[in-house]
Design a protein around this motif. Structure first.
Motif, PDB file in Angstrom:
ATOM      1  N   LEU A  14      53.941 118.130  50.347  1.00 11.78           N
ATOM      2  CA  LEU A  14      52.929 119.167  50.526  1.00 11.78           C
ATOM      3  C   LEU A  14      52.264 119.547  49.220  1.00 11.78           C
ATOM      4  CD1 LEU A  14      54.670 121.527  53.127  1.00 11.78           C
ATOM      5  CD2 LEU A  14      52.881 119.828  53.543  1.00 11.78           C
ATOM      6  N   MET A  15      53.017 119.524  48.114  1.00 11.11           N
ATOM      7  CA  MET A  15      52.474 119.941  46.824  1.00 11.11           C
ATOM      8  C   MET A  15      51.589 118.865  46.208  1.00 11.11           C
ATOM      9  SD  MET A  15      55.782 121.858  45.136  1.00 11.11           S
ATOM     10  CE  MET A  15      54.891 122.233  43.633  1.00 11.11           C
ATOM     11  N   THR A  16      51.983 117.632  46.290  1.00 17.77           N
ATOM     12  CA  THR A  16      51.224 116.559  45.652  1.00 17.77           C
ATOM     13  C   THR A  16      50.220 115.940  46.601  1.00 17.77           C
ATOM     14  OG1 THR A  16      52.855 114.887  46.240  1.00 17.77           O
ATOM     15  CG2 THR A  16      53.193 116.085  44.187  1.00 17.77           C
ATOM     16  N   GLY A  17      50.660 115.697  47.846  1.00 20.27           N
ATOM     17  CA  GLY A  17      49.779 115.109  48.851  1.00 20.27           C
ATOM     18  C   GLY A  17      49.433 113.665  48.567  1.00 20.27           C
ATOM     19  N   ALA A  18      50.084 113.028  47.579  1.00 22.31           N
ATOM     20  CA  ALA A  18      49.679 111.671  47.248  1.00 22.31           C
ATOM     21  C   ALA A  18      50.858 110.745  46.995  1.00 22.31           C
ATOM     22  CB  ALA A  18      48.779 111.693  46.013  1.00 22.31           C
ATOM     23  N   HIS A  19      52.070 111.254  46.894  1.00 24.15           N
ATOM     24  CA  HIS A  19      53.215 110.434  46.538  1.00 24.15           C
ATOM     25  C   HIS A  19      53.754 109.642  47.717  1.00 24.15           C
ATOM     26  CE1 HIS A  19      53.467 112.006  42.479  1.00 24.15           C
ATOM     27  NE2 HIS A  19      53.348 113.234  42.966  1.00 24.15           N
ATOM     28  N   CYS A  20      53.522 110.090  48.932  1.00 27.16           N
ATOM     29  CA  CYS A  20      54.056 109.398  50.102  1.00 27.16           C
ATOM     30  C   CYS A  20      52.933 109.161  51.107  1.00 27.16           C
ATOM     31  CB  CYS A  20      55.163 110.208  50.767  1.00 27.16           C
ATOM     32  SG  CYS A  20      56.606 110.438  49.714  1.00 27.16           S
ATOM     33  N   ASP A  21      52.998 108.008  51.776  1.00 26.48           N
ATOM     34  CA  ASP A  21      52.067 107.721  52.853  1.00 26.48           C
ATOM     35  C   ASP A  21      52.630 108.282  54.152  1.00 26.48           C
ATOM     36  OD1 ASP A  21      50.299 106.418  51.215  1.00 26.48           O
ATOM     37  OD2 ASP A  21      51.281 104.464  51.477  1.00 26.48           O
ATOM     38  N   VAL A  22      51.807 108.996  54.848  1.00 24.81           N
ATOM     39  CA  VAL A  22      52.218 109.585  56.129  1.00 24.81           C
ATOM     40  C   VAL A  22      51.413 108.937  57.248  1.00 24.81           C
ATOM     41  CG1 VAL A  22      52.423 111.690  57.482  1.00 24.81           C
ATOM     42  CG2 VAL A  22      52.756 111.764  54.996  1.00 24.81           C
ATOM     43  N   THR A  23      52.093 108.424  58.247  1.00 32.84           N
ATOM     44  CA  THR A  23      51.431 107.825  59.405  1.00 32.84           C
ATOM     45  C   THR A  23      51.051 108.900  60.394  1.00 32.84           C
ATOM     46  OG1 THR A  23      52.735 105.806  59.126  1.00 32.84           O
ATOM     47  CG2 THR A  23      51.661 106.136  61.262  1.00 32.84           C
ATOM     48  N   GLU A  24      49.786 108.912  60.799  1.00 34.62           N
ATOM     49  CA  GLU A  24      49.302 109.894  61.760  1.00 34.62           C
ATOM     50  C   GLU A  24      49.481 109.365  63.183  1.00 34.62           C
ATOM     51  OE1 GLU A  24      48.006 112.931  61.329  1.00 34.62           O
ATOM     52  OE2 GLU A  24      48.053 112.960  59.128  1.00 34.62           O
ATOM     53  N   VAL A  25      50.051 110.197  64.037  1.00 32.24           N
ATOM     54  CA  VAL A  25      50.226 109.861  65.456  1.00 32.24           C
ATOM     55  C   VAL A  25      49.727 111.027  66.307  1.00 32.24           C
ATOM     56  CG1 VAL A  25      51.875 109.344  67.296  1.00 32.24           C
ATOM     57  CG2 VAL A  25      52.164 108.313  65.018  1.00 32.24           C
ATOM     58  N   PHE A  26      48.824 110.740  67.240  1.00 29.15           N
ATOM     59  CA  PHE A  26      48.349 111.751  68.187  1.00 29.15           C
ATOM     60  C   PHE A  26      48.959 111.482  69.554  1.00 29.15           C
ATOM     61  CE2 PHE A  26      45.003 111.812  64.978  1.00 29.15           C
ATOM     62  CZ  PHE A  26      44.745 113.172  64.851  1.00 29.15           C
ATOM     63  N   ALA A  27      49.295 112.550  70.267  1.00 27.83           N
ATOM     64  CA  ALA A  27      49.832 112.417  71.627  1.00 27.83           C
ATOM     65  C   ALA A  27      49.380 113.606  72.459  1.00 27.83           C
ATOM     66  CB  ALA A  27      51.354 112.327  71.608  1.00 27.83           C
ATOM     67  N   GLU A  28      49.126 113.354  73.709  1.00 26.45           N
ATOM     68  CA  GLU A  28      48.758 114.429  74.634  1.00 26.45           C
ATOM     69  C   GLU A  28      50.018 115.090  75.164  1.00 26.45           C
ATOM     70  OE1 GLU A  28      46.041 115.176  78.665  1.00 26.45           O
ATOM     71  OE2 GLU A  28      46.393 113.133  77.927  1.00 26.45           O
ATOM     72  N   ALA A  29      49.995 116.394  75.237  1.00 33.06           N
ATOM     73  CA  ALA A  29      51.153 117.121  75.749  1.00 33.06           C
ATOM     74  C   ALA A  29      51.527 116.610  77.136  1.00 33.06           C
ATOM     75  CB  ALA A  29      50.846 118.614  75.801  1.00 33.06           C
ATOM     76  N   GLY A  30      52.834 116.348  77.314  1.00 36.06           N
ATOM     77  CA  GLY A  30      53.326 115.831  78.582  1.00 36.06           C
ATOM     78  C   GLY A  30      53.415 114.326  78.638  1.00 36.06           C
ATOM     79  N   ALA A  31      52.778 113.631  77.690  1.00 28.38           N
ATOM     80  CA  ALA A  31      52.807 112.173  77.656  1.00 28.38           C
ATOM     81  C   ALA A  31      53.881 111.697  76.679  1.00 28.38           C
ATOM     82  CB  ALA A  31      51.433 111.642  77.246  1.00 28.38           C
ATOM     83  N   PRO A  32      54.252 110.418  76.712  1.00 24.14           N
ATOM     84  CA  PRO A  32      55.216 109.902  75.723  1.00 24.14           C
ATOM     85  C   PRO A  32      54.524 109.646  74.389  1.00 24.14           C
ATOM     86  CG  PRO A  32      54.571 108.162  77.242  1.00 24.14           C
ATOM     87  CD  PRO A  32      53.932 109.422  77.750  1.00 24.14           C
ATOM     88  N   ALA A  33      55.292 109.643  73.311  1.00 19.18           N
ATOM     89  CA  ALA A  33      54.786 109.354  71.976  1.00 19.18           C
ATOM     90  C   ALA A  33      55.754 108.411  71.282  1.00 19.18           C
ATOM     91  CB  ALA A  33      54.622 110.638  71.172  1.00 19.18           C
ATOM     92  N   VAL A  34      55.204 107.472  70.512  1.00 20.70           N
ATOM     93  CA  VAL A  34      56.020 106.518  69.750  1.00 20.70           C
ATOM     94  C   VAL A  34      55.772 106.765  68.269  1.00 20.70           C
ATOM     95  CG1 VAL A  34      56.470 104.101  69.246  1.00 20.70           C
ATOM     96  CG2 VAL A  34      55.938 104.806  71.591  1.00 20.70           C
ATOM     97  N   LEU A  35      56.835 107.105  67.540  1.00 21.09           N
ATOM     98  CA  LEU A  35      56.746 107.320  66.098  1.00 21.09           C
ATOM     99  C   LEU A  35      57.193 106.040  65.401  1.00 21.09           C
ATOM    100  CD1 LEU A  35      58.298 110.902  65.824  1.00 21.09           C
ATOM    101  CD2 LEU A  35      55.996 110.204  66.537  1.00 21.09           C
ATOM    102  N   PRO A  36      56.289 105.370  64.672  1.00 23.92           N
ATOM    103  CA  PRO A  36      56.631 104.054  64.114  1.00 23.92           C
ATOM    104  C   PRO A  36      57.554 104.149  62.904  1.00 23.92           C
ATOM    105  CG  PRO A  36      54.419 104.706  63.431  1.00 23.92           C
ATOM    106  CD  PRO A  36      54.893 105.758  64.395  1.00 23.92           C
TER     107      PRO A  36
END
Length: 479
Positions: A14-36
């Motif tokens: 949160l402080m640097t915002g650049a040291h780690c790559d974060v994968t964005e995942v969107f999901a609709e409430a009530g549906a399944p989600a896969v976190l890679p």
């Protein structure tokens, strides 16, 4: 990886915002989600999935034992799982079923093997679309809201209605910084259907949908709907409210020509006349005209009050009739034309020949196109009726029937019929003449007998002379 270590990583991110790559995942409430979560090491000793501020989600130790976080069980069923068959490919993705609003947030996948640790960070954002009020009434204000948690600041949001983009005239409030996107509009029938919120952020896209059902008059679906009827037939003017929506003070009016607001002073039907009272639902306020005439052409309005608001629906009654004429130069023919009081929506006319056998069974014959049809009245093939069927872009709009009145003599049987009638008349005349001669002869013999009966002797002489005359005539014949 311990919870303390994960917290340090999360705060650093949160402080640097650049040291780690974060994968964005969107999901609709009530549906399944896969976190890679993928790693080059396919023989890990430990796999740990954690969520910020919620601790362990799922983990698998080297011994093979698995553990789930207490908050990831729903009605005794684990909502998260990590498919083991994919481990041999280095795929340790986490599947979350029936994602909920508070499932949104930052997740960490830690893969340990031989003292080596690989970590993947995944941001799960939950999208929901809500409608307020949940069952809006036609003409009332309605809001369609798109919420995302955590909200992706700087994201772009667009709306779609029934698969197409929302028109620019619809008010959309979204600046990419607000915590939601809102559509506010006075509810109309054209706004009903599937509303979809599409969120784009860092090259990823997510979407969620909700169905907006307009409650009010559902039949006809729009104003100025045309209802087609043939002259002399019955017709139902529809006025159906949403199921369970019972209007007060239902009424029918006929509008004056050229006016959309002023009712006609002379109404051809009662203010409310149910089309089928015995089987009608209380939200069906349709009315019926038993026999349509040309005077019934025009615009009608049905109305009813729902929760203090008056709802109306206008419709137009279009009358169809058939005009016939006899061509001056073609005897034995008739020209019929299909006429409508308003034919703007008609794109095609078809004439279908309908015939009936001795049992009354109906059969369909040839089809001819065009508004006008010429029919031979002396042809056996035209017996029965011709149906004018008119169609528009959305299919068949209506039809009207013309019954063929055949001439007394058919072309193929006229001479034969005449000869049979003449022979019968001659034979009957000869029979009557013979009967008259027989009656006359009998009357003559009767009169002769009356003259000779008073003189018996004279009668004997007459018979004797007659017998002798007959005897002489026979003898002369023999000689």
């Amino acid at each position: 990886m311990s919870l303390v270590c994960f917290t340090v990583v999360f705060v650093t991110f949160l402080m640097t915002g650049a040291h780690c790559d974060v994968t964005e995942v969107f999901a609709e409430a009530g549906a399944p989600a896969v976190l890679p979560c993928k790693s080059t090491n396919n023989t890990p000793s430990t796999i740990i999935w954690t969520k910020a501020n919620k601790g362990t989600v799922w983990r698998k130790l080297k011994s093979g034992l698995q553990y789930w976080g207490s908050s990831w069980t729903q009605k005794g069923i684990q909502r998260v799982q990590c498919p083991h068959p994919q481990f041999v490919r280095g795929d340790y993705s986490l599947l979350i079923n029936n994602v909920q609003w508070d499932d949104g947030g930052l997740y960490s996948c830690s893969v340990e093997a031989g003292g080596w640790v690989a970590e993947n960070l995944v941001m799960l954002r939950i999208i929901t679309v809500s409608i307020s009020p949940s069952e809006p009434i036609l003409g009332r204000d309605v809001s369609v809201t798109c919420d995302v948690t955590p909200w992706p600041y700087g994201a772009s949001v667009r709306w779609m209605l029934n698969g197409g983009p929302v028109s620019s005239e619809t008010a959309v409030a979204s600046d990419g910084v607000s915590s939601n996107s809102i559509v506010r509009k006075k509810l109309a029938a054209r706004l009903s259907g599937n509303w979809t919120c599409v969120v784009s952020y860092k090259g990823k896209e997510g979407r969620a949908s909700a169905n907006l059902t307009v409650r009010g008059i559902i039949q006809p679906p729009t104003d100025n709907t045309k209802v087609y009827a043939a002259v002399g037939s019955s017709v139902t003017l529809p006025c159906i409210f949403s199921p369970g929506l019972i209007p007060s003070s239902p009424a029918w009016e006929k509008l004056q020509p050229g006016s959309l607001f002023k009712p006609s002073p002379s109404l051809p039907l009662p203010s409310f006349s149910p089309s089928s009272p015995s089987s009608q639902n209380p939200w069906d306020k349709s009315t019926a005209l038993k026999e349509v005439g040309l005077k019934d052409v025009g615009k009608y309005r049905c109305s009813g009050t729902i929760q203090g608001q008056k709802l109306t629906r206008d419709m137009q009654l279009v009358i169809a009739k058939i005009e016939s004429s006899v061509p001056s130069k073609r005897k034995g023919y008739v020209t019929v034309t299909c006429q409508l009081s308003d034919d703007k929506d008609v794109t095609n006319y078809e004439w279908v020949h309908v015939s009936y056998d001795v049992n009354g069974t109906q059969s369909f014959g040839s089809i001819q196109t065009g508004k006008t049809l010429i029919i031979s009245l002396v042809s056996e093939e035209n017996r029965g009726a011709w149906v004018c069927r008119f169609s528009g872009k959305e299919g068949i709009l209506g039809n009207i029937t013309y019954h063929v009145q055949m001439m007394s003599g058919l072309s193929g049987q006229e001479s034969t019929g005449f000869s049979h009638n003449t022979a019968a008349l001659v034979g009957l005349s000869l029979l009557l003449l013979f009967l008259l001669l027989v009656v006359a002869q009998m009357y003559k013999n009767h009169q002769r007998r009356k003259r000779v009966f008073p003189y018996p002797a004279l009668e004997t002489i007459v018979h004797t002379i007659a017998n002798e005359r007959e005897e002489r005539e026979r003898n002369q014949v023999k000689q």
